[in-house]
Design a protein around this motif. Structure first.
Motif, PDB file in Angstrom:
ATOM      1  N   ASN A  60      -8.977   8.155   9.003  1.00 14.69           N
ATOM      2  CA  ASN A  60      -8.868   7.745   8.334  1.00 14.69           C
ATOM      3  C   ASN A  60      -8.002   6.902   7.590  1.00 14.69           C
ATOM      4  N   GLN A  61      -6.295   7.174   8.380  1.00 10.56           N
ATOM      5  CA  GLN A  61      -5.684   6.298   8.604  1.00 10.56           C
ATOM      6  C   GLN A  61      -5.706   5.427   9.471  1.00 10.56           C
ATOM      7  N   ALA A  91      -7.564   3.128   7.409  1.00 11.02           N
ATOM      8  CA  ALA A  91      -7.599   2.330   6.437  1.00 11.02           C
ATOM      9  C   ALA A  91      -6.966   0.863   6.707  1.00 11.02           C
ATOM     10  N   ARG A 113       1.185  -1.331  -0.015  1.00  8.54           N
ATOM     11  CA  ARG A 113      -0.294   0.267  -0.019  1.00  8.54           C
ATOM     12  C   ARG A 113       0.868   1.376   0.464  1.00  8.54           C
ATOM     13  N   THR A 148      -6.594  -2.680   6.110  1.00 13.65           N
ATOM     14  CA  THR A 148      -5.863  -3.423   4.871  1.00 13.65           C
ATOM     15  C   THR A 148      -5.924  -4.820   6.174  1.00 13.65           C
TER      16      THR A 148
END
Lengths: 111, 664
Positions: free
Chosen positions: B579-580, B583, B369, B587
């Motif tokens: 958001n991280q 994410a 990513r 993942t």
């Protein structure tokens, strides 16, 4: 990527767009391609057509990355699509499209 | 001497005299020894025994030359008339002398050594070698040694701290080595030392096990080195003691290094911590433990425990993610470190740590990513370093592991060429368009990129380029369809309406809104309807402002930045950190799905070759086949087996043997 220490410079006239509020300096466009196909899976090996075919996938693992020809897609006159590798093997047994049983003839090969 | 020989020869020439001579000499010896026996008790028994023995031995030696046959007679007579008589006293005296030497007094070694040698010499001819010596002297000597040192060691252990104890022990053992050489027969050397070491070292094992942790905690390398020089004398102790080090290191590492411990830990700190922990302890192994294999293995194991420690509700280690971000930090060029000088060193660190990871699949997900981000935004510091990194990963995990990463690099390479060719194409076709662009075309299979948002109407400047490129691309590659990914697209805009010259780096959506102001002064919200969040970012950054009329925005003509240069970057969305987290969660979800698929595939592969297999064996084969990528939880394997049974790919064996059968 801003370097951060550049001194602000006076307006210059080098760009023709300067009369506008904003002018585009740089653009980074990102696109993605896929095969222009109706069906995403290859009916022969059941893999995605965007991936390589089952056989190439296995070879990739065992051949330690020695690249041979790319695994591409082939279109028949009937508009059905398969991996080129898969179809080459198929026509050795039967000259017909596995999906519609029409006589197989290649319309085009992906590149 | 010669006369004696003549007499002997004369006597043996005629057999009848031989016996007579024998009995005469015997008679003589007996009377002679009587005299000695009386004299011997007059002075110090040990000394005079030694002196008389020396003379007698020399006589016996002459006699031996004269009549070899009589030699045994001499020894036998001494054994009976002297040795047997004084044996008990002699041994007592010898032991007393040696004890006195152990207590630090000077002892003349010759009489002691001589007497002990005589015991060896006097061994009866037909019994096992050294038997007399062993029975008469060695056994009591070992007994005494054991008592002596057990007392001394216990006393020392109770009176002093352990470091002093160890130094004393080392000294005493070394002294004993010299002492054994000086006094007793060398056949006893290892037995005596073993006894001595048992008292000083083996019996104190518990203390060693406790103290090694204390020394490690204090970082007392010298004490550790002394400790090792004691422990290595008793090889069976090395393993238990080194396993204490393993315990200590893993506890310590978990407390200090656990990512949950002092949140938030930065990837760089974390990796530096892990790496320095490992290299410090390996250095310790070198300096203090002579690179003993057990200790090195202990460091290795402890390290594996620390790096793969799980926390949180998902039972997954945080390390793979942090490691991937660490790579990103040194492979990305940024304003803070425009040139990375020590990439090689960092790469090395990273690869070293990577080999310890159990969950390499999680690493791969995060890594790909981040790599995608670097390549798309062209923020990678050097493609050479990227290639190097990937080939290191390949070496550890095989071709399969890096195939997608490699094809990502290839895609970027072809895209560069494509961009060049496209510019030439534009020139050739005299298309006069905006030309400072970089176009990246990705292959769908290898990029970790999710589904698309709709493409907003591109500003007219770009529309032309896009259409031209699409035409160009199809001419290059037949049978392909292009799809634009606006949310990955980045632009730089110059703001022309301000006294200072600013250049802003923004997302495609932000640009779409800003370019609207080239044609009008106010923009109503409907026009940016799809772009709610984007609009908010622009207002947040004070580039736009609400106008007086509701639902309309205008340019902030007094925009200025207090700090920083003329170039700056707009945050792509509000709440980026949030958001991280999402994410990263996504993942990991993706990894878990991948694992299930890969486990099912592995199970089926095994079943296909084995046809029938026991449950336990299946579990272990699955675990070993996947170990290069991850360490599957048993529960997860079981779940996969269940689901394959439900799908009727396998079945439980009908004979209740806890086996599975393949259904073809």
């Amino acid at each position: 990527m801003a370097t951060g220490n550049e001194k602000p410079q006076p307006l210059d006239d080098s760009t023709k767009n300067d009369t506008k509020m904003f002018s585009l300096k740089k653009w980074n466009a990102v696109g993605m391609w896929k095969w222009d196909v109706e069906c995403d899976t290859c009916a022969i090996c059941r893999n995605q057509v965007t991936d390589c075919c089952l056989k190439c996938q296995a070879e990739k693992v065992y051949n330690q990355g020695e690249k041979k020809e790319e695994c591409v897609v082939v279109w028949g006159e009937c508009n059905h699509t398969f991996h080129h590798c898969c179809m080459s093997l198929w026509v050795k047994q039967s000259p017909k499209c596995p999906l519609c049983q029409q006589q197989w003839s290649i319309q085009r090969i992906g590149k | 001497m010669e006369m004696c020989e003549d007499v002997y020869r004369a006597c043996v020439s005629c057999p009848s005299h031989s016996a007579e001579l024998y009995s005469c000499v015997q008679q003589y010896l007996i009377t002679h020894l009587y005299d000695i026996s009386e004299e011997i008790v007059k002075g110090n028994l040990l000394k005079s025994y030694y002196q008389k023995w020396k003379v007698y031995q020399r006589g016996a030696y002459c006699l031996d030359h004269a009549f070899y046959y009589f030699n045994m007679l001499c020894l036998e007579k001494w054994r009976i008339h002297i040795f047997d008589l004084y044996k008990a006293q002699l041994v007592c005296l010898i032991l007393a002398e040696i004890e006195s030497d152990r207590n630090g007094n000077f002892v003349d070694p010759s009489p002691v050594k001589g007497a002990i040698d005589s015991f060896v010499y006097l061994n009866p001819p037909l019994s096992a070698p050294l038997l007399l010596y062993q029975q008469a002297f060695e056994a009591p000597f070992l007994e005494v040694t054991s008592q002596y040192y057990s007392k001394e060691a216990a006393l020392f252990a109770s009176e002093r701290d352990f470091t002093a104890y160890m130094i004393k022990a080392l000294k005493r053992i070394e002294e004993e080595e010299a002492r054994v050489r000086k006094f007793v027969d060398l056949s006893s050397y290892s037995k005596v030392l073993e006894e001595c070491e048992r008292q000083w070292i083996t019996n104190q094992l518990a203390s060693f096990e406790v103290e090694i942790k204390n020394y490690l905690r204090k970082g007392d390398d010298e004490a550790l080195s002394v400790l090792y020089s004691l422990i290595k004398r008793v090889p069976p102790l090395v393993e238990p003691v080194s396993s204490r080090m393993l315990n200590y290191l893993s506890e310590e590492g978990l407390v200090r290094g656990s990512p949950g411990h002092s949140d938030p830990v930065t990837p760089v700190d974390y990796v530096d911590f892990l790496f320095s922990m490992r290299s410090n302890y390996l250095a310790l192994c070198r300096t203090a433990f002579e690179n003993n294999a057990y200790f090195i293995a202990a460091v290795d194991k402890a390290f594996r425990v620390v790096i793969n420690a799980t926390n949180g509700e998902r039972h997954l280690s945080k390390s793979p993610e942090l490691l991937a971000f660490y790579c990103d930090a040194f492979l990305k060029k940024s304003s803070r470190n425009p040139v990375n000088y020590d990439i090689d060193e960092k790469l090395n660190k990273m690869v070293t740590l990577f080999e310890y990871l159990d969950e390499k699949d999680v690493f791969l997900k995060f890594y790909s990513r981040l790599l995608a981000k670097r390549l798309i935004n062209s923020t990678s510091s050097s493609l050479e370093a990227e290639t190097q990194m990937i080939s290191s990963l390949k070496q550890t995990c095989g071709n399969d592991y890096t195939a997608k990463l490699e094809s990502m690099l290839t895609d970027i390479g072809t895209s560069e060429k494509l961009s060049v060719a496209f510019r030439k194409y534009l020139c050739d076709h005299r298309e006069n368009t905006f030309d400072n662009f970089r176009i990246v075309v990705l292959g769908r299979a290898s990029w970790p990129i999710a589904a698309q948002q709709p493409f907003p109407q591109p500003p007219s400047v770009l529309k032309q380029v896009l259409l031209a490129f699409e035409k160009f691309y199809v001419s290059q590659h037949s049978g392909r369809k292009l799809q634009w990914l606006p949310y990955l697209s980045k632009c730089e805009l110059r703001m022309n309406y301000l006294p200072r010259r600013y250049e802003v780096q923004c997302s495609f959506y932000q640009m779409s809104i800003l370019l609207l102001f080239n044609y009008k002064d106010t923009v109503s919200i409907e026009e940016g309807a799809l772009l709610d969040n984007t609009l908010a970012t622009l207002i947040n950054a004070k580039i736009l402002a609400w106008s007086g009329t509701p639902a309309q925005v205008v340019l902030n003509k007094r925009f200025s930045r207090a700090r920083g240069g003329g170039k700056f970057k707009l945050p792509a969305s509000i709440g980026e950190t949030e958001n991280q987290k999402d994410a990263s969660k996504a993942t990991i979800d993706a990894v878990i799905t991948d694992r299930q698929i890969s486990l099912q595939a592995t199970i089926m592969r095994i079943m296909k070759t084995r046809r029938k297999i026991a449950h336990r064996q299946l579990l272990s084969e699955v675990a070993s086949q996947t170990s290069l990528r991850f360490k599957p939880a048993i529960a997860m394997i079981k779940k996969c087996i269940e689901s394959l049974i439900d799908q009727q790919y396998l079945a439980r064996a009908a004979d209740f043997t806890d086996c599975y059968e393949y259904i073809s």
